[in-house]
Design a protein around this motif. Structure first.
Motif, PDB file in Angstrom:
ATOM      1  N   ALA A 158       3.479  -1.977  -4.110  1.00  0.00           N
ATOM      2  CA  ALA A 158       3.408  -2.689  -2.835  1.00  0.00           C
ATOM      3  C   ALA A 158       2.198  -2.230  -2.023  1.00  0.00           C
ATOM      4  CB  ALA A 158       4.694  -2.476  -2.037  1.00  0.00           C
ATOM      5  N   VAL A 159       1.928  -0.935  -2.038  1.00  0.00           N
ATOM      6  CA  VAL A 159       0.770  -0.394  -1.319  1.00  0.00           C
ATOM      7  C   VAL A 159      -0.526  -0.942  -1.907  1.00  0.00           C
ATOM      8  CG1 VAL A 159      -0.549   1.737  -0.913  1.00  0.00           C
ATOM      9  CG2 VAL A 159       1.925   1.697  -0.508  1.00  0.00           C
ATOM     10  N   VAL A 160      -0.642  -0.926  -3.227  1.00  0.00           N
ATOM     11  CA  VAL A 160      -1.858  -1.424  -3.882  1.00  0.00           C
ATOM     12  C   VAL A 160      -2.039  -2.917  -3.602  1.00  0.00           C
ATOM     13  CG1 VAL A 160      -2.955  -1.853  -6.128  1.00  0.00           C
ATOM     14  CG2 VAL A 160      -1.912   0.374  -5.640  1.00  0.00           C
ATOM     15  N   ILE A 186      11.766   8.086   0.117  1.00  0.00           N
ATOM     16  CA  ILE A 186      10.576   7.244  -0.078  1.00  0.00           C
ATOM     17  C   ILE A 186       9.796   7.127   1.231  1.00  0.00           C
ATOM     18  CG2 ILE A 186       9.765   4.894  -0.572  1.00  0.00           C
ATOM     19  CD1 ILE A 186      10.513   6.487  -3.057  1.00  0.00           C
ATOM     20  N   LEU A 187      10.490   6.932   2.336  1.00  0.00           N
ATOM     21  CA  LEU A 187       9.797   6.832   3.626  1.00  0.00           C
ATOM     22  C   LEU A 187       9.114   8.143   3.994  1.00  0.00           C
ATOM     23  CD1 LEU A 187      12.299   4.677   5.708  1.00  0.00           C
ATOM     24  CD2 LEU A 187      10.063   4.001   4.794  1.00  0.00           C
ATOM     25  N   SER A 188       9.728   9.261   3.635  1.00  0.00           N
ATOM     26  CA  SER A 188       9.078  10.546   3.920  1.00  0.00           C
ATOM     27  C   SER A 188       7.863  10.761   3.028  1.00  0.00           C
ATOM     28  CB  SER A 188      10.073  11.697   3.774  1.00  0.00           C
ATOM     29  OG  SER A 188      10.404  11.924   2.420  1.00  0.00           O
ATOM     30  N   LEU A 189       7.868  10.170   1.829  1.00  0.00           N
ATOM     31  CA  LEU A 189       6.744  10.283   0.903  1.00  0.00           C
ATOM     32  C   LEU A 189       5.648   9.251   1.172  1.00  0.00           C
ATOM     33  CD1 LEU A 189       8.579  10.824  -2.504  1.00  0.00           C
ATOM     34  CD2 LEU A 189       7.235  12.508  -1.235  1.00  0.00           C
ATOM     35  N   LEU A 190       5.935   8.243   1.967  1.00  0.00           N
ATOM     36  CA  LEU A 190       4.983   7.142   2.163  1.00  0.00           C
ATOM     37  C   LEU A 190       3.598   7.604   2.621  1.00  0.00           C
ATOM     38  CD1 LEU A 190       4.544   4.142   1.859  1.00  0.00           C
ATOM     39  CD2 LEU A 190       5.429   3.846   4.174  1.00  0.00           C
ATOM     40  N   PRO A 191       3.472   8.489   3.605  1.00  0.00           N
ATOM     41  CA  PRO A 191       2.118   8.934   3.971  1.00  0.00           C
ATOM     42  C   PRO A 191       1.390   9.592   2.795  1.00  0.00           C
ATOM     43  CG  PRO A 191       3.672   9.526   5.684  1.00  0.00           C
ATOM     44  CD  PRO A 191       4.485   9.040   4.509  1.00  0.00           C
ATOM     45  N   LEU A 192       2.095  10.374   2.015  1.00  0.00           N
ATOM     46  CA  LEU A 192       1.500  11.008   0.837  1.00  0.00           C
ATOM     47  C   LEU A 192       1.092   9.965  -0.198  1.00  0.00           C
ATOM     48  CD1 LEU A 192       0.899  13.547  -0.919  1.00  0.00           C
ATOM     49  CD2 LEU A 192       3.239  13.336  -1.746  1.00  0.00           C
ATOM     50  N   ILE A 193       1.935   8.972  -0.417  1.00  0.00           N
ATOM     51  CA  ILE A 193       1.628   7.911  -1.373  1.00  0.00           C
ATOM     52  C   ILE A 193       0.389   7.138  -0.916  1.00  0.00           C
ATOM     53  CG2 ILE A 193       2.449   5.707  -2.318  1.00  0.00           C
ATOM     54  CD1 ILE A 193       5.286   6.989  -2.337  1.00  0.00           C
ATOM     55  N   LEU A 194       0.335   6.791   0.372  1.00  0.00           N
ATOM     56  CA  LEU A 194      -0.829   6.074   0.899  1.00  0.00           C
ATOM     57  C   LEU A 194      -2.107   6.877   0.683  1.00  0.00           C
ATOM     58  CD1 LEU A 194       0.692   4.812   4.272  1.00  0.00           C
ATOM     59  CD2 LEU A 194       0.183   3.422   2.257  1.00  0.00           C
ATOM     60  N   GLU A 195      -2.051   8.156   0.996  1.00  0.00           N
ATOM     61  CA  GLU A 195      -3.222   9.021   0.839  1.00  0.00           C
ATOM     62  C   GLU A 195      -3.604   9.184  -0.632  1.00  0.00           C
ATOM     63  OE1 GLU A 195      -4.504  13.606   1.852  1.00  0.00           O
ATOM     64  OE2 GLU A 195      -2.927  12.665   3.037  1.00  0.00           O
ATOM     65  N   ALA A 196      -2.610   9.364  -1.482  1.00  0.00           N
ATOM     66  CA  ALA A 196      -2.886   9.551  -2.907  1.00  0.00           C
ATOM     67  C   ALA A 196      -3.495   8.298  -3.523  1.00  0.00           C
ATOM     68  CB  ALA A 196      -1.603   9.939  -3.640  1.00  0.00           C
ATOM     69  N   ILE A 229       9.446   4.951  -6.395  1.00  0.00           N
ATOM     70  CA  ILE A 229       8.076   5.344  -6.069  1.00  0.00           C
ATOM     71  C   ILE A 229       7.094   4.344  -6.670  1.00  0.00           C
ATOM     72  CG2 ILE A 229       6.284   7.087  -6.424  1.00  0.00           C
ATOM     73  CD1 ILE A 229       8.528   9.204  -6.370  1.00  0.00           C
ATOM     74  N   GLU A 230       7.327   3.967  -7.921  1.00  0.00           N
ATOM     75  CA  GLU A 230       6.430   3.031  -8.606  1.00  0.00           C
ATOM     76  C   GLU A 230       6.375   1.684  -7.882  1.00  0.00           C
ATOM     77  OE1 GLU A 230       5.533   1.639 -13.161  1.00  0.00           O
ATOM     78  OE2 GLU A 230       7.590   2.127 -12.637  1.00  0.00           O
ATOM     79  N   LEU A 277      -0.977  -4.572  -0.996  1.00  0.00           N
ATOM     80  CA  LEU A 277      -1.411  -4.695   0.395  1.00  0.00           C
ATOM     81  C   LEU A 277      -2.880  -4.325   0.549  1.00  0.00           C
ATOM     82  CD1 LEU A 277      -0.807  -5.148   3.411  1.00  0.00           C
ATOM     83  CD2 LEU A 277      -0.193  -2.720   3.523  1.00  0.00           C
ATOM     84  N   TYR A 278      -3.281  -3.198  -0.024  1.00  0.00           N
ATOM     85  CA  TYR A 278      -4.678  -2.783   0.073  1.00  0.00           C
ATOM     86  C   TYR A 278      -5.605  -3.824  -0.561  1.00  0.00           C
ATOM     87  CZ  TYR A 278      -3.571   2.015   1.629  1.00  0.00           C
ATOM     88  OH  TYR A 278      -3.171   3.124   2.329  1.00  0.00           O
ATOM     89  N   ASN A 279      -5.222  -4.367  -1.694  1.00  0.00           N
ATOM     90  CA  ASN A 279      -6.046  -5.382  -2.352  1.00  0.00           C
ATOM     91  C   ASN A 279      -6.138  -6.661  -1.511  1.00  0.00           C
ATOM     92  OD1 ASN A 279      -6.848  -3.937  -4.629  1.00  0.00           O
ATOM     93  ND2 ASN A 279      -5.035  -4.514  -5.770  1.00  0.00           N
ATOM     94  N   SER A 280      -5.019  -7.088  -0.953  1.00  0.00           N
ATOM     95  CA  SER A 280      -5.009  -8.342  -0.209  1.00  0.00           C
ATOM     96  C   SER A 280      -5.726  -8.236   1.125  1.00  0.00           C
ATOM     97  CB  SER A 280      -3.572  -8.833   0.008  1.00  0.00           C
ATOM     98  OG  SER A 280      -2.881  -7.979   0.901  1.00  0.00           O
ATOM     99  N   THR A 281      -5.831  -7.035   1.670  1.00  0.00           N
ATOM    100  CA  THR A 281      -6.518  -6.861   2.948  1.00  0.00           C
ATOM    101  C   THR A 281      -7.969  -6.441   2.785  1.00  0.00           C
ATOM    102  OG1 THR A 281      -5.781  -4.553   3.138  1.00  0.00           O
ATOM    103  CG2 THR A 281      -4.382  -6.241   4.155  1.00  0.00           C
ATOM    104  N   GLY A 282      -8.389  -6.256   1.534  1.00  0.00           N
ATOM    105  CA  GLY A 282      -9.767  -5.864   1.279  1.00  0.00           C
ATOM    106  C   GLY A 282     -10.033  -4.378   1.444  1.00  0.00           C
ATOM    107  N   ALA A 283      -8.972  -3.583   1.537  1.00  0.00           N
ATOM    108  CA  ALA A 283      -9.150  -2.132   1.682  1.00  0.00           C
ATOM    109  C   ALA A 283      -9.813  -1.530   0.454  1.00  0.00           C
ATOM    110  CB  ALA A 283      -7.803  -1.456   1.955  1.00  0.00           C
TER     111      ALA A 283
END
Length: 87
Positions: free
Chosen positions: A72-74, A10-20, A66-67, A76-82
């Protein structure tokens, strides 16, 4: 040891998940489409995994982690206004 292996993967996939997640949000910025966006992400990762591994058994075991990571990424992005919601 399975937990450690899953964590490393999961940690190795994290950059890909963030980008996707960002790419999907940029392509489909409308709010209320979370399930469709998640389905697109899943289908994309699943297609790549089945091409590389020749099967989806391992993917099915990994998908819940992954889900949760995507959620968690979404969040975070929503709460920070990304992500800005469409008017």
């Amino acid at each position: 040891m399975q937990v450690l292996h899953t964590l490393k993967l999961i940690l190795s996939l994290l950059p890909l998940i963030l980008e996707a997640v960002r790419a999907i949000e940029a392509a489909l910025p409308e709010g209320g489409q979370g399930a469709a966006k998640l389905a697109l992400l899943r289908q994309t990762i699943e297609a790549a995994a089945s091409t590389v591994t020749g099967g989806i058994g391992a993917f099915e075991q990994l998908w819940p982690a992954i889900e949760r990571t995507v959620a968690a990424v979404v969040t975070l992005y929503n709460s920070t206004g990304a992500f800005k919601t469409a008017p």
